[in-house]
Design an enzyme around this catalytic site. Structure first.
Site, short mmCIF file in Angstrom:
data_model
loop_
_atom_site.label_atom_id
_atom_site.label_comp_id
_atom_site.label_asym_id
_atom_site.label_seq_id
_atom_site.Cartn_x
_atom_site.Cartn_y
_atom_site.Cartn_z
N ARG A 147 49.59 61.49 -1.22
CA ARG A 147 49.16 62.11 0.03
C ARG A 147 50.31 62.08 1.02
O ARG A 147 50.91 61.03 1.25
CB ARG A 147 47.96 61.36 0.63
N TYR A 159 48.01 60.80 13.22
CA TYR A 159 47.22 60.11 12.20
C TYR A 159 47.98 59.96 10.88
O TYR A 159 48.65 60.89 10.43
CB TYR A 159 45.91 60.86 11.92
N ASP A 212 45.58 65.01 4.56
CA ASP A 212 44.36 64.68 5.31
C ASP A 212 44.45 65.28 6.71
O ASP A 212 45.31 64.88 7.51
CB ASP A 212 44.21 63.16 5.39
N HIS A 214 41.87 65.11 8.82
CA HIS A 214 41.08 64.17 9.62
C HIS A 214 40.17 64.89 10.63
O HIS A 214 40.01 64.46 11.77
CB HIS A 214 41.96 63.13 10.31
N GLU A 238 42.01 67.35 2.71
CA GLU A 238 40.90 66.44 3.02
C GLU A 238 40.41 66.58 4.45
O GLU A 238 41.21 66.72 5.38
CB GLU A 238 41.34 64.99 2.77
N GLU A 264 34.09 60.88 3.23
CA GLU A 264 34.29 59.45 3.48
C GLU A 264 33.31 58.91 4.52
O GLU A 264 33.07 57.71 4.55
CB GLU A 264 35.72 59.16 3.89
N ARG A 285 34.11 62.28 -1.39
CA ARG A 285 34.87 61.06 -1.12
C ARG A 285 34.04 59.91 -0.58
O ARG A 285 34.54 58.99 0.04
CB ARG A 285 36.02 61.40 -0.16
N GLU A 341 41.76 57.02 -3.91
CA GLU A 341 42.69 56.66 -2.83
C GLU A 341 43.08 55.19 -2.97
O GLU A 341 42.24 54.33 -3.25
CB GLU A 341 42.03 56.90 -1.48
N TRP A 405 39.28 62.19 16.22
CA TRP A 405 40.38 61.38 15.69
C TRP A 405 40.26 61.35 14.15
O TRP A 405 41.22 61.59 13.46
CB TRP A 405 40.34 59.95 16.19
#
Length: 405
Positions: A147, A159, A212, A214, A238, A264, A285, A341, A405
Site C-alpha cells: 500500500r 493520512y 487508501d 480514507h 480502499e 473496516e 475489509r 493488511e 479523517w
C-alpha cells in the site's frame, strides 16, 4: 463447561488495547480483543456492566447461541461499542473451543485453503522519492503487495504517512485531545496519480499496489480518481467514499474498473449486504474485533464468496495480536481470501504483553499449529502499561470545515 469468570484488561503497550479473558470450571480459558480506538473505556463499561453478568454460568461451548443472545437479546443491536464487546467474547469462546479440541481454530472452521496468508505492507513517505525508496526495500523484503501513501505537498499530517509513529500521543502534546489535520481534495487529486505513475515507471507491474483514500472523496471525485489510476492497475482503492450511502459506490462502479475495497468500519454483515450483492466492491475489509467476532466473519466470507467478493480484513495497529491471529485463522480457511493488511509484529512492549508465534517469509505469514487462537496474554506485564487517553485525528478543509479523517 461453564463460564465462571470474565476479566477485562486495559493496557497501553504501544497503543491502547482492551483484552477479555473468559475462565471456565474446567480450567480452560480463552482471550479476545475488544479494542475500539478512542472509545476503549466505553467498551469496557459495556462489557462489565451489561455483558459479563449475563454470561456467568453459561456453557462456553455454545458459541452460536451466546452470540445470538448478546446480539438479539440486547434489542439495541449493532454499533461499534456493542459489536466490539461481542467480538471479544466470541473470539475468546473460539479460543476455548480450539484448546479443548486440541486444534487450531482454522481446523474448526474447515481446514486450510492455502499454505500461508499473503499480506500487504504499508509504504509511505514525505515525498515521492522517499516512498519509492521505501517501496524498493519492501520489494527486497519479499512483499508482493504494498500500500502506497504519500504526504500531499502543502498539506501537513497527511493520512498514512506517520512512518514509525504507531500512536497519536506524541501529536497531542500535553492535552489528550484529537489532533487536527488540514485537507485539500484538489491538491490530493492532482498529486496521487503521479505517485503511482512513478512507482510503475520505476518498478513495473510485477508488484501489486493499493491505496487508501480514507473516505475523503465524494462519489464522483472517487470515480475520477479511479479512472485516472486505471493505467497503473491497482489491486484496490480502499475507502474511496463513506459507506453510509452505498449507492455512492454504484456511481464509482459506473465510471471506473479500478477495484474497490471497503468495510473496516462495518459492524455486521448487514453493513456489507447491499454492496456485496450488487457487486459494488471487490474486497470486504471487516475485522474480527469490530465485526462481532469469528462467528459472523465466517458467515460474511461465505456470503461474499457468492458474489466474487474477497476478504481483506482490516489490520491496523490499534487491533491487538489477538485480532491479528484470529485473522490468520480466518484467512487460512476462507476460500475467497484476498489479502491481509499487515503493519508488523509490534513493539517490544506489545510483545511482552502478547505472546504469539508467526513467521513472515516472502510476503506471506505462517503460524504454528497451536490449539485455539495461539496467543498468550501476560496479565502482569499488562499492568506495567496503564491506559492513556488518545484519539484519532480529525480533518478540516482549508476553510475550516470539518471533513472525514
Amino acid at each position: 463447561m461453564k463460564i465462571t469468570e470474565i476479566k477485562v484488561f486495559v493496557c497501553c503497550s504501544g497503543r491502547n488495547f482492551v483484552t477479555v479473558k473468559i475462565l471456565t470450571d474446567k480450567g480452560v480459558y480463552g482471550i479476545g480483543d475488544a479494542t475500539l480506538n478512542g472509545r476503549e473505556l466505553a467498551v469496557v463499561s459495556y462489557l462489565e456492566e451489561h455483558v459479563i453478568p449475563c454470561l456467568i454460568g453459561k456453557d462456553a461451548h455454545q458459541i452460536e447461541d451466546i452470540w445470538q443472545y448478546l446480539y438479539k437479546g440486547a434489542y439495541w443491536q449493532n454499533g461499534a461499542v456493542s459489536m466490539a464487546a461481542i467480538g471479544a467474547i466470541d473470539t475468546a469462546l473460539w479460543d476455548i473451543k480450539g484448546k479443548v479440541a486440541g486444534l487450531p481454530v482454522y481446523q474448526l472452521l474447515g481446514g486450510k485453503s492455502r499454505r500461508a496468508v499473503t499480506v500487504y505492507a504499508h509504504v509511505n513517505g514525505e515525498s515521492i522519492e522517499e516512498v519509492l525508496s521505501n517501496l524498493e526495500k519492501a520489494i527486497a523484503d519479499g512483499y508482493k503487495v504494498v500500500r502506497l501513501q504519500c504526504t500531499i505537498p502543502g498539506t501537513e499530517g497527511t493520512y498514512g504517512t506517520l512512518g514509525d509513529k504507531k500512536n497519536y500521543y506524541e501529536l497531542q502534546g500535553n492535552r489528550p485531545l484529537p489532533p487536527e489535520h488540514p485537507w485539500s481534495t484538489t491538491k490530493y487529486l492532482n498529486f496521487i496519480p503521479e505517485l503511482f505513475k512513478r512507482a510503475r515507471d520505476t518498478f513495473g507491474y510485477g508488484i501489486e499496489l493499493c491505496h487508501d483514500v480514507h473516505s475523503r472523496l465524494t462519489p464522483i471525485e472517487a470515480a475520477q480518481l479511479g479512472k485516472t489510476l486505471e493505467p497503473f492497475k491497482l489491486k484496490f482503492l480502499e475507502d474511496a467514499v463513506t459507506y453510509e450511502n452505498p449507492e455512492g459506490y454504484k456511481i464509482i462502479r459506473n465510471h471506473t474498473t479500478t477495484p474497490m475495497a471497503l468495510g473496516e468500519k462495518f459492524n455486521t454483515i448487514w453493513d456489507a449486504k447491499h454492496l456485496i450483492e450488487n457487486q459494488y466492491i471487490d474486497f470486504v475489509r471487516t475485522a474480527v474485533t469490530h465485526g462481532g467476532g469469528i462467528t459472523p466473519l465466517k458467515k460474511l466470507a461465505d456470503f461474499a464468496s457468492l458474489y466474487h467478493v474477497r476478504m481483506a480484513p482490516h489490520g491496523a495497529p490499534d487491533l491487538s495480536p489477538i485480532c491479528f491471529m484470529a485473522h490468520m485463522h480466518l484467512d487460512l480457511w476462507a476460500p475467497n481470501f484476498g489479502v491481509q493488511e499487515f503493519i508488523g509484529f509490534g513493539t517490544p512492549e506489545l510483545n511482552e504483553v502478547f505472546n504469539f508465534q508467526a513467521q513472515l517469509k516472502d510476503g506471506e505469514i505462517y503460524i504454528e499449529d497451536k490449539p485455539g487462537i495461539g496467543v498468550e496474554f501476560n496479565e502482569e506485564a499488562a499492568i506495567k502499561y496503564p491506559y492513556k487517553r488518545s484519539y484519532l485525528p480529525v480533518s478540516r478543509l482549508e476553510d475550516g470545515t470539518l471533513w472525514n479523517w
